[in-house]
Each structure stands twice: as C-alpha cells, then as structure tokens.
Design a protein around this motif. Structure first.
Motif, PDB file in Angstrom:
ATOM      1  N   GLU A   1      11.342 -24.395 -34.157  1.00  0.00           N
ATOM      2  CA  GLU A   1      12.138 -23.174 -34.062  1.00  0.00           C
ATOM      3  C   GLU A   1      11.773 -22.169 -35.149  1.00  0.00           C
ATOM      4  OE1 GLU A   1      16.874 -21.837 -33.977  1.00  0.00           O
ATOM      5  OE2 GLU A   1      16.313 -23.942 -34.225  1.00  0.00           O
ATOM      6  N   LEU A   2      11.650 -22.632 -36.381  1.00  0.00           N
ATOM      7  CA  LEU A   2      11.325 -21.727 -37.488  1.00  0.00           C
ATOM      8  C   LEU A   2       9.953 -21.103 -37.314  1.00  0.00           C
ATOM      9  CD1 LEU A   2      12.086 -20.500 -40.211  1.00  0.00           C
ATOM     10  CD2 LEU A   2      11.143 -22.541 -41.314  1.00  0.00           C
ATOM     11  N   GLY A   3       8.982 -21.905 -36.885  1.00  0.00           N
ATOM     12  CA  GLY A   3       7.639 -21.368 -36.678  1.00  0.00           C
ATOM     13  C   GLY A   3       7.606 -20.315 -35.585  1.00  0.00           C
ATOM     14  N   LEU A   4       8.366 -20.538 -34.509  1.00  0.00           N
ATOM     15  CA  LEU A   4       8.435 -19.556 -33.436  1.00  0.00           C
ATOM     16  C   LEU A   4       9.068 -18.261 -33.927  1.00  0.00           C
ATOM     17  CD1 LEU A   4       8.154 -18.695 -30.485  1.00  0.00           C
ATOM     18  CD2 LEU A   4      10.345 -19.845 -30.028  1.00  0.00           C
ATOM     19  N   ILE A   5      10.157 -18.374 -34.683  1.00  0.00           N
ATOM     20  CA  ILE A   5      10.821 -17.176 -35.202  1.00  0.00           C
ATOM     21  C   ILE A   5       9.876 -16.370 -36.076  1.00  0.00           C
ATOM     22  CG2 ILE A   5      12.644 -16.390 -36.775  1.00  0.00           C
ATOM     23  CD1 ILE A   5      14.379 -18.687 -35.672  1.00  0.00           C
ATOM     24  N   GLU A   6       9.099 -17.045 -36.913  1.00  0.00           N
ATOM     25  CA  GLU A   6       8.155 -16.337 -37.780  1.00  0.00           C
ATOM     26  C   GLU A   6       7.141 -15.552 -36.958  1.00  0.00           C
ATOM     27  OE1 GLU A   6       7.980 -15.880 -41.113  1.00  0.00           O
ATOM     28  OE2 GLU A   6       9.989 -16.762 -41.098  1.00  0.00           O
ATOM     29  N   ARG A   7       6.673 -16.135 -35.859  1.00  0.00           N
ATOM     30  CA  ARG A   7       5.698 -15.433 -35.015  1.00  0.00           C
ATOM     31  C   ARG A   7       6.332 -14.269 -34.273  1.00  0.00           C
ATOM     32  NH1 ARG A   7       0.867 -19.310 -32.909  1.00  0.00           N
ATOM     33  NH2 ARG A   7       0.586 -20.476 -34.854  1.00  0.00           N
TER      34      ARG A   7
ATOM     35  N   MET B   1      -0.927 -23.799 -28.452  1.00  0.00           N
ATOM     36  CA  MET B   1      -0.022 -24.656 -29.219  1.00  0.00           C
ATOM     37  C   MET B   1       1.342 -24.739 -28.529  1.00  0.00           C
ATOM     38  SD  MET B   1       1.336 -24.168 -33.151  1.00  0.00           S
ATOM     39  CE  MET B   1      -0.252 -24.583 -33.880  1.00  0.00           C
ATOM     40  N   LYS B   2       1.841 -25.934 -28.370  1.00  0.00           N
ATOM     41  CA  LYS B   2       3.152 -26.126 -27.760  1.00  0.00           C
ATOM     42  C   LYS B   2       4.254 -25.688 -28.727  1.00  0.00           C
ATOM     43  CE  LYS B   2       1.588 -28.378 -24.088  1.00  0.00           C
ATOM     44  NZ  LYS B   2       1.679 -27.839 -22.719  1.00  0.00           N
ATOM     45  N   LEU B   3       5.376 -25.217 -28.150  1.00  0.00           N
ATOM     46  CA  LEU B   3       6.479 -24.770 -28.986  1.00  0.00           C
ATOM     47  C   LEU B   3       7.049 -25.910 -29.824  1.00  0.00           C
ATOM     48  CD1 LEU B   3       8.421 -22.266 -26.690  1.00  0.00           C
ATOM     49  CD2 LEU B   3       6.670 -21.806 -28.411  1.00  0.00           C
ATOM     50  N   ARG B   4       6.981 -27.155 -29.303  1.00  0.00           N
ATOM     51  CA  ARG B   4       7.503 -28.273 -30.089  1.00  0.00           C
ATOM     52  C   ARG B   4       6.675 -28.478 -31.359  1.00  0.00           C
ATOM     53  NH1 ARG B   4       5.509 -31.254 -25.702  1.00  0.00           N
ATOM     54  NH2 ARG B   4       7.626 -31.466 -24.903  1.00  0.00           N
TER      55      ARG B   4
ATOM     56  N   GLY C   1      12.421   0.482 -38.425  1.00  0.00           N
ATOM     57  CA  GLY C   1      13.561   1.268 -38.888  1.00  0.00           C
ATOM     58  C   GLY C   1      14.862   0.507 -39.013  1.00  0.00           C
ATOM     59  N   LEU C   2      14.817  -0.817 -38.820  1.00  0.00           N
ATOM     60  CA  LEU C   2      16.030  -1.612 -38.942  1.00  0.00           C
ATOM     61  C   LEU C   2      16.189  -2.092 -40.386  1.00  0.00           C
ATOM     62  CD1 LEU C   2      15.556  -3.750 -35.725  1.00  0.00           C
ATOM     63  CD2 LEU C   2      17.230  -1.936 -36.031  1.00  0.00           C
ATOM     64  N   LEU C   3      17.422  -2.175 -40.851  1.00  0.00           N
ATOM     65  CA  LEU C   3      17.675  -2.671 -42.191  1.00  0.00           C
ATOM     66  C   LEU C   3      17.519  -4.194 -42.252  1.00  0.00           C
ATOM     67  CD1 LEU C   3      20.766  -0.499 -43.187  1.00  0.00           C
ATOM     68  CD2 LEU C   3      18.349  -0.072 -43.645  1.00  0.00           C
ATOM     69  N   ALA C   4      17.750  -4.843 -41.130  1.00  0.00           N
ATOM     70  CA  ALA C   4      17.555  -6.294 -41.004  1.00  0.00           C
ATOM     71  C   ALA C   4      17.330  -6.586 -39.534  1.00  0.00           C
ATOM     72  CB  ALA C   4      18.765  -7.062 -41.534  1.00  0.00           C
ATOM     73  N   ALA C   5      16.542  -7.622 -39.252  1.00  0.00           N
ATOM     74  CA  ALA C   5      16.252  -7.929 -37.845  1.00  0.00           C
ATOM     75  C   ALA C   5      16.012  -9.427 -37.693  1.00  0.00           C
ATOM     76  CB  ALA C   5      15.057  -7.095 -37.366  1.00  0.00           C
ATOM     77  N   ILE C   6      14.896  -9.803 -37.065  1.00  0.00           N
ATOM     78  CA  ILE C   6      14.620 -11.208 -36.763  1.00  0.00           C
ATOM     79  C   ILE C   6      14.604 -12.043 -38.045  1.00  0.00           C
ATOM     80  CG2 ILE C   6      12.914 -12.797 -35.797  1.00  0.00           C
ATOM     81  CD1 ILE C   6      12.020 -10.539 -33.939  1.00  0.00           C
ATOM     82  N   GLY C   7      15.302 -13.166 -38.005  1.00  0.00           N
ATOM     83  CA  GLY C   7      15.370 -14.038 -39.162  1.00  0.00           C
ATOM     84  C   GLY C   7      16.653 -13.901 -39.946  1.00  0.00           C
ATOM     85  N   GLU C   8      17.486 -12.906 -39.608  1.00  0.00           N
ATOM     86  CA  GLU C   8      18.791 -12.746 -40.240  1.00  0.00           C
ATOM     87  C   GLU C   8      19.876 -13.197 -39.262  1.00  0.00           C
ATOM     88  OE1 GLU C   8      19.895 -12.037 -43.155  1.00  0.00           O
ATOM     89  OE2 GLU C   8      18.085 -11.384 -44.192  1.00  0.00           O
TER      90      GLU C   8
END
Length: 322
Positions: free
Chosen positions: A8-14, A1-4, A22-29
C-alpha cells in the motif's frame, strides 16, 4: 510489478506523481487541503468493502453506516478540521433488502449528524460485493490545519484514548460475542473531532495522524512525512483493564494487539515540550485520556519496554495490498 510487491505504501508513493498542483496537502495526508480565497477546505475519502473491512454476520447495518462516516470524520479530526457535507457511493446487489439499505443510511445520518456533517448525495451501482465509499468535505474555521509533517526532534508524542480495544473487539466478534464495551469499540468508533479541532486551534500539535491501520504503521507514516524518528516507551502505553483481561483469557498479548491491531481511530500527535501542560489541561477539559508515549528523535524507531529494546512479533499493522 504486482501491487502485492509494492504494498500500500509503495503504491501511494507512486501515485503522488499524479496529484494536482496548488494544493497545500494531497496524497499521503489524512485529507487534501485547498486554500480557496483564504478559506481552507479539506477533502477526504474512505471506503468499506464487505469481506475486507466488515462481515455482515456480525455487523448490524445501522452500525456499519455509522462507522462508514466515522472513519472519514477521523481523517478530518487528524487535520483539526470540522466536517460540512458528504456524499455516499454505494455498490449493492439488486437482491439486497430495502430495509438493510435504510438501516445503513440511518446509521450514516446519525453518525454524521453528531458532528454537523450532512448527507449531500452520491451514486449507486449494482454489484455482488457491498461497498460503501464516502467522500467528506470539511473546513478549518480559523485556517489552522495540522498535517502529518511538522514534527521536530524533541517533540513529545501523545496518543488519545485506549489502544487495542477495537482490534480486541473484532476478535470477540469472530469468536461469537455480540455485546460488550470492546465489541462496541470495534463496531462504533468515536472520532476525536473536538480534540483535533482544539489541538489545531490552539496550535498545540506540530504533527498529527489518526490511528486506523495500527499504532506502529501509522506512527511510521507520521515519521516518514516529518523526516524524523521516535523513541516509544511501551511502559506508558494506554492499555485498559478490559483489554488486559480479555487478551489474557484468550492467550493473546495485549501489547501486540495495541501496537498492530488497528481501527482505534484515536489521535497520535507531536507536541513541543513547552506546551506539555497546555495539552494535558486540554485532555482534562475535554475529559479525554491523553498519554505521553515517547518523543521525536532525529531518525529510526526505538521501542523500549522495561528499559530494554522491544521487537514486535508480527507485521506493524494493516496493509490493504498484502
């Protein structure tokens, strides 16, 4: 699947599947949050790429440097943190003039220095596309951090400042105008560091995000993270006289620009109704315009104008991969 196709949101979710433990917040914040022996540290990164985020024909290098730091500072502001140090990774052509790079770094130091952020190092590589990538470290002095998740049904939605001015400033730059308040709003955004810190310190915001990709897109991020919906009253939207005048003179819809334009770097945050008076008093104290533009609901997004449903004409905001 192409990134387009993912977007952007779909890539971040993956990519969330690769984040550390152990992080309190990470990817998506807006920033990663790490608890280090009781001290909450925040780390964020952002980059500006020539031809994507700026064009040198209308972007002075000193302004570019200042903006590169500001967009990172805005991420920390959205979490209620204060900045400490940052590093700069620079991709630049060997044919670039030293005077241009000097102006770039002068702008970064000026922009960071206003908020206590200090340049601590970085990296350099040659390349034909000028790219400035900044990584910024901050802290929550009292351990209080606000994330995108946390909004509750019934919370009020507030936004700082005037929306759409930076996007209108970009259109003026593209049309050949080089001066004016709207142009400055695009070239030199002012991150709401103090407002974000006070909202977190006083426990006023239940969820918060900075507006970089457009009000609708960033509101969507906050709602998805909180698992909620929203009702937005567009009659309450903060549209400045400058925006209205210029947009109408160019045959543009100022509301559409404010909803989808992006690069405002204002704060959008949710507030428990019982804290409404405190929030509005804070706005007066800091001399920052705060507008209540809606409230949090159980699900969905309901835009209203004049009491009737409103449907935006274009895409909800900026997607880096589409």
């Amino acid at each position: 699947m192409k990134l387009r196709e993912l977007g952007e949101l779909g890539l971040i979710e993956r990519l969330k599947g690769f984040e550390g433990k152990g992080l309190l917040a990470a990817i998506g914040e807006d920033a990663a949050v790490l608890d280090l022996d009781g001290e909450r540290l925040l780390f964020t990164a952002d980059l500006l790429v020539e031809g994507v985020h700026f064009r040198r024909e209308y972007t002075p290098f000193e302004s570019l440097g200042q903006k590169a730091v500001a967009v990172n500072l805005s991420d920390l502001a959205a979490c209620g943190a204060v900045p400490l140090i940052y590093t700069v990774s620079l991709v630049v052509s060997p044919e670039e003039e030293w005077s241009s790079v000097e102006e770039l770094y002068r702008g970064m130091v000026r922009g960071g220095g206003q908020y206590g952020a200090q340049l601590a190092g970085g990296d350099i590589s040659k390349g034909e596309t000028l790219t400035i990538s900044i990584a910024l470290l901050g802290r929550a002095p009292d351990g209080k951090v606000v994330l995108r998740r946390g909004a509750e049904e019934g919370d009020l939605l507030y936004v700082s400042g005037w929306l759409g001015e930076a996007a209108m400033g970009l259109r003026l730059l593209e049309a050949g105008q080089r001066v004016g308040r709207l142009v400055r709003r695009h070239l030199l955004p002012e991150p709401r560091v103090e407002l974000g810190r006070e909202l977190a310190k006083r426990g006023l915001a239940t969820a918060m995000i900075d507006l970089s990709d457009g009000f609708l897109r960033d509101l969507g991020h906050l709602l998805r993270s909180s698992g909620k919906g929203a009702m937005v009253d567009l009659d309450r939207f903060p549209l400045s006289d400058d925006l209205l005048e210029v947009a109408h003179s160019m045959g543009l819809d100022p509301l559409e620009i404010a909803l989808t334009g992006g690069e405002d770097y204002e704060l959008l945050f949710a507030v428990n109704p019982s804290r409404k008076e405190e929030v509005e008093a804070l706005g007066r104290e800091l001399e920052v315009k705060l507008s209540q533009v809606g409230w949090i609901t159980a699900e969905g997004l309901d835009l209203r104008k004049g009491g009737s449903p409103y449907h935006p004409c274009g895409p909800p905001g900026f997607d880096h991969l589409r």
